[in-house]
Structures are given as C-alpha cells and as structure tokens.
Motif scaffolding. Structure first.
Motif, PDB file in Angstrom:
ATOM      1  N   LEU A   1      35.846  33.763  31.425  1.00  0.00           N
ATOM      2  CA  LEU A   1      37.012  34.640  31.444  1.00  0.00           C
ATOM      3  C   LEU A   1      37.688  34.704  30.090  1.00  0.00           C
ATOM      4  CD1 LEU A   1      38.629  33.940  34.913  1.00  0.00           C
ATOM      5  CD2 LEU A   1      37.202  35.835  34.195  1.00  0.00           C
ATOM      6  N   ARG A   2      37.623  33.642  29.318  1.00  0.00           N
ATOM      7  CA  ARG A   2      38.198  33.706  27.981  1.00  0.00           C
ATOM      8  C   ARG A   2      37.466  34.755  27.148  1.00  0.00           C
ATOM      9  NH1 ARG A   2      38.864  28.037  28.375  1.00  0.00           N
ATOM     10  NH2 ARG A   2      36.872  27.664  27.334  1.00  0.00           N
ATOM     11  N   ARG A   3      36.109  34.789  27.300  1.00  0.00           N
ATOM     12  CA  ARG A   3      35.347  35.779  26.564  1.00  0.00           C
ATOM     13  C   ARG A   3      35.691  37.184  27.059  1.00  0.00           C
ATOM     14  NH1 ARG A   3      30.477  33.839  27.226  1.00  0.00           N
ATOM     15  NH2 ARG A   3      29.615  35.299  28.740  1.00  0.00           N
ATOM     16  N   ALA A   4      35.818  37.341  28.402  1.00  0.00           N
ATOM     17  CA  ALA A   4      36.142  38.649  28.958  1.00  0.00           C
ATOM     18  C   ALA A   4      37.531  39.108  28.527  1.00  0.00           C
ATOM     19  CB  ALA A   4      36.050  38.604  30.480  1.00  0.00           C
ATOM     20  N   ASN A   5      38.492  38.184  28.580  1.00  0.00           N
ATOM     21  CA  ASN A   5      39.858  38.540  28.216  1.00  0.00           C
ATOM     22  C   ASN A   5      39.958  38.929  26.753  1.00  0.00           C
ATOM     23  OD1 ASN A   5      40.884  38.142  30.766  1.00  0.00           O
ATOM     24  ND2 ASN A   5      41.357  35.987  30.422  1.00  0.00           N
ATOM     25  N   ALA A   6      39.121  38.316  25.920  1.00  0.00           N
ATOM     26  CA  ALA A   6      39.139  38.653  24.509  1.00  0.00           C
ATOM     27  C   ALA A   6      38.714  40.100  24.289  1.00  0.00           C
ATOM     28  CB  ALA A   6      38.206  37.721  23.731  1.00  0.00           C
ATOM     29  N   GLN A   7      37.963  40.680  25.245  1.00  0.00           N
ATOM     30  CA  GLN A   7      37.528  42.066  25.142  1.00  0.00           C
ATOM     31  C   GLN A   7      38.530  43.020  25.781  1.00  0.00           C
ATOM     32  OE1 GLN A   7      33.416  42.801  26.192  1.00  0.00           O
ATOM     33  NE2 GLN A   7      33.058  40.612  26.157  1.00  0.00           N
ATOM     34  N   GLY A   8      39.580  42.502  26.341  1.00  0.00           N
ATOM     35  CA  GLY A   8      40.580  43.379  26.933  1.00  0.00           C
ATOM     36  C   GLY A   8      40.775  43.173  28.411  1.00  0.00           C
ATOM     37  N   GLY A   9      39.930  42.358  29.041  1.00  0.00           N
ATOM     38  CA  GLY A   9      40.134  42.026  30.437  1.00  0.00           C
ATOM     39  C   GLY A   9      39.965  43.200  31.378  1.00  0.00           C
TER      40      GLY A   9
ATOM     41  N   PHE B   1      37.347  40.949  43.168  1.00  0.00           N
ATOM     42  CA  PHE B   1      36.768  40.818  41.838  1.00  0.00           C
ATOM     43  C   PHE B   1      37.865  40.631  40.801  1.00  0.00           C
ATOM     44  CE2 PHE B   1      35.455  42.661  37.794  1.00  0.00           C
ATOM     45  CZ  PHE B   1      34.219  42.054  37.566  1.00  0.00           C
ATOM     46  N   GLU B   2      38.908  41.453  40.877  1.00  0.00           N
ATOM     47  CA  GLU B   2      40.002  41.351  39.914  1.00  0.00           C
ATOM     48  C   GLU B   2      40.737  40.030  40.044  1.00  0.00           C
ATOM     49  OE1 GLU B   2      41.132  46.080  39.277  1.00  0.00           O
ATOM     50  OE2 GLU B   2      42.227  44.910  40.792  1.00  0.00           O
ATOM     51  N   ALA B   3      40.928  39.569  41.294  1.00  0.00           N
ATOM     52  CA  ALA B   3      41.647  38.312  41.504  1.00  0.00           C
ATOM     53  C   ALA B   3      40.856  37.120  40.983  1.00  0.00           C
ATOM     54  CB  ALA B   3      41.948  38.138  42.995  1.00  0.00           C
ATOM     55  N   GLU B   4      39.546  37.156  41.143  1.00  0.00           N
ATOM     56  CA  GLU B   4      38.739  35.976  40.817  1.00  0.00           C
ATOM     57  C   GLU B   4      38.232  35.970  39.376  1.00  0.00           C
ATOM     58  OE1 GLU B   4      35.783  35.015  43.662  1.00  0.00           O
ATOM     59  OE2 GLU B   4      37.189  35.045  45.339  1.00  0.00           O
ATOM     60  N   THR B   5      38.152  37.122  38.743  1.00  0.00           N
ATOM     61  CA  THR B   5      37.653  37.160  37.367  1.00  0.00           C
ATOM     62  C   THR B   5      38.745  37.470  36.354  1.00  0.00           C
ATOM     63  OG1 THR B   5      37.127  39.511  37.381  1.00  0.00           O
ATOM     64  CG2 THR B   5      35.428  37.998  38.209  1.00  0.00           C
TER      65      THR B   5
END
Length: 368
Positions: A28-36, A55-59
């Motif tokens: 999730l840190r990698r995903a959030n770095a792309q804008g989440g 999906f939104e709640a868990e990722t």
C-alpha cells in the motif's frame, strides 16, 4: 460483511496463498505513492459495488469508474489522450483487440503478476483470439451475444426466431437497435460474412456488401422507433413500452428477465454474433501497480464473477460462477442448443477494413 460478494476471509486467504499481499503495508505504501487510485473505464455494473467498497477499504486504493457505452468512442478518447492517458483499466471487447493493439494503446498483460489468472475458464483465457503477437492483452471477464429481445406480452417466441420480424410493418415504430451492430447482423441475414474475413483480399466486394447493408437499413429506417447506444437505454424503452422488440446484447435483456419483466430473447435462425469483454491495461497508464492490484482482486473468486453476471446479465468467464446464480439467473443466461448452433464469434482479422467501411455507413444511415 456478510453482504459483500467477496468476503474478507476469502480475499485475504486467496492473496496469502498466492503470495500477493493485497492489504500489506509495504504494497500500500507503493500504491499510495502513485496516488492511491485506479481509473477504470467500463460498462455499467461491470464493477460490483460490494467489491468496490471492500477493495477500497482493504487496499486504500480508490476506484474511479468512468462509464462507457461504445467501443469506438472509447478508442477515440484513448487515442486522443496518448501518450499520457488518464485511464488505467479499460474494457475492450476481444474482437476489437487488434484496433487498440495496432494503435499502440494497450500494454500486454504480465500474467505472472496475476495470481488469480487460473480462475478464468481456459475456454476464454487460452483461446486463439486472446493471444496476439505471442502476448495476452486482456483478462476475459464476461461473454455475451447479440440477441433479438421481445416483450412476451406482444411478440411470440416463434416471431423472434427471425430477424425479419424486427423489420416488419407489424411492429413499425416499436423497435430499436444499435446501428453498428445491426450492420454485421444484416450482412449475415443477406448470406454474407459479417466479420468480413472472407473479403480481406477483395475490398471492392467488401465495400459493395456494406453498401447493400447500409441501403437496407436506410430503406427500413421509417420502421424503427430509435437507434440507441447503451443497454440501460434499451431497458428503459422496454420498461416504458416505447418498444416491444429490439436488437440487444443479452446482458441488459437478461437483467430485465431477472427483474421479472415479461421479456424473452432468441438467437434467430439467420444467426448472430458472440463477443467477450476483457479488462485491459492502457499503455503508459498512470497507476500500473494499482491496475494489477485491481485486476488480480477482481479475478479472485467465482462469487465476484457471479455478482458481475447478476448485475449485468452477461455470462461470467470465471470457473464455478454459475454455482452462485439462482435458477432464474441461470435460465436467463442460457439458450437452447439449436439456437446456440446459429451463433458465431466476432473476429478481428478484417476489422481495419470492416470498420473503415461500416463507420461511415453508420453515419450515412443516421443522416438519411
């Protein structure tokens, strides 16, 4: 959580067993770095709401859905946005792959990143049309076909066994269809190859066939109530009894049947075409890691496939999805063997020539 299509235990168990930690802090840190977020262009009901919420709640990744209703419009929009598209995941019909691939608009799928790829029925995932240039270009999610749908209070099952009924004086002003789709069907009615593969080496004959189909639809234009674009519009016209008969994709028709509307559908004797919808990753998409996270999650279980069928009416490509459908839902997504024998799948080999001829013909019909 019991209302969710994909329950938490199954999602996490599937992810853990395959080594894909959908909810891991590192991922999730990698995903959030792309804008989440992940941006999805798709048809109505192709992303089940319960799946989206979980999906939104868990990722922590937000799903932004932009609804589409036409492959050609989607192609034009994506082409206009390149080389920096706003979309990550899009929904391309298998028979339109070549158009998108040849225009360098899609990225080939790295199926090694999809631990749930094996949940797709190999009839779809490993078919000839799904592999182009040695690559997979989309994950098959739903399959469908062009049908003649009819209000059973007004039209008989026997009448629906021929496309000619759609163009009869008896139902003048009470019919509707998508012009581009009907062009292929009219060619089939006339005894031609609606895929136009037979005419790849004879462009003059191809042009003459399209001209003949165009003239047929112009001649019968006074009989049609409306040319429409999307399934929801077809459903509304049926419910309002603006129409009692129409060309439709089987998905919107099946959804009406499951809602209790007196609708029937048939694959007429002259034949019809089937197609497969796939989820694809746009080339140069802004959130590639999130796109793969979304894609792997939505392939995670047959319950998700069943939810997509329940919402859209199209037939799931997932193994075991039918086990989660009611008897009525199963009935609305099946056809008699003798009708299925009339079905062939859209093919892509001649698409450049075909749509180069058909698209201008469609505009001419509208303008006539």
């Amino acid at each position: 959580m019991s209302k969710l299509i994909l329950n938490r235990r199954k999602l996490l168990t599937t992810a853990a067993a395959s080594g894909v930690a959908l909810a891991s802090p590192a991922y999730l840190r990698r995903a959030n770095a792309q804008g989440g977020e992940v941006n999805v262009w798709t048809y109505n009901d192709f992303v089940p709401e319960a799946f989206k919420e979980q999906f939104e709640a868990e990722t922590g990744i937000r799903i932004n859905v932009r609804l589409v209703d036409d492959q050609g419009k989607q192609f034009n929009l994506l082409a206009a946005e390149q080389p920096n598209p706003s979309v990550d995941i899009m929904t391309v019909a298998g028979h339109r792959f070549l158009q998108f691939i040849d225009s360098d608009l899609l990225a080939p799928l790295d199926t090694d990143r999809l631990s749930n790829w094996g949940n797709i029925n190999p009839t779809f995932s490993e078919s000839d049309w799904s592999t182009i240039q040695g690559e997979k270009w989309g994950a098959p999610i739903l399959s469908g076909m062009e049908v003649l749908a009819y209000n059973t209070d007004y039209v008989s099952a026997e009448e629906a066994l021929t496309w000619n009924t759609l163009f009869s004086e008896e139902y003048s002003g009470r019919t509707a269809y998508i012009i581009q789709d009907m062009m292929s069907i009219v060619m089939l009615m006339m005894g031609y190859d609606g895929n136009m593969v037979e005419y790849m080496d004879d462009p003059d004959k191809a042009a003459a066939i399209v001209e003949e189909a165009k003239n047929f639809l112009i001649e019968h234009k006074p009989l049609v109530r409306k040319y429409y674009d999307g399934g929801a519009e077809f459903q509304q016209m049926m419910v309002n009894q603006d129409i009692v008969l129409g060309h439709s994709w089987n998905g919107p028709a099946a959804a009406l049947i499951n809602d209790g509307f007196p609708l029937g559908m048939a694959i007429p004797n002259e034949g019809s075409y089937g197609f497969v919808y796939t989820y694809n990753i746009a080339k140069n998409c802004p959130n590639p890691d999130n796109a793969y996270t979304f894609l792997d999650a939505i392939l995670a279980s047959p319950e998700i496939g069943a939810a997509m069928t329940k919402a859209s009416g199209f037939i799931s490509t997932y193994k075991g999805a039918s086990e989660y459908l009611t008897d009525l839902e199963k009935a609305s997504t099946s056809f008699p063997d003798e009708q299925l024998a009339n079905l062939q799948f859209f093919r892509a080999e001649a698409n450049e020539m075909k749509y180069g001829l058909v698209d201008p013909a469609v505009e001419a019909i509208k303008a006539a």
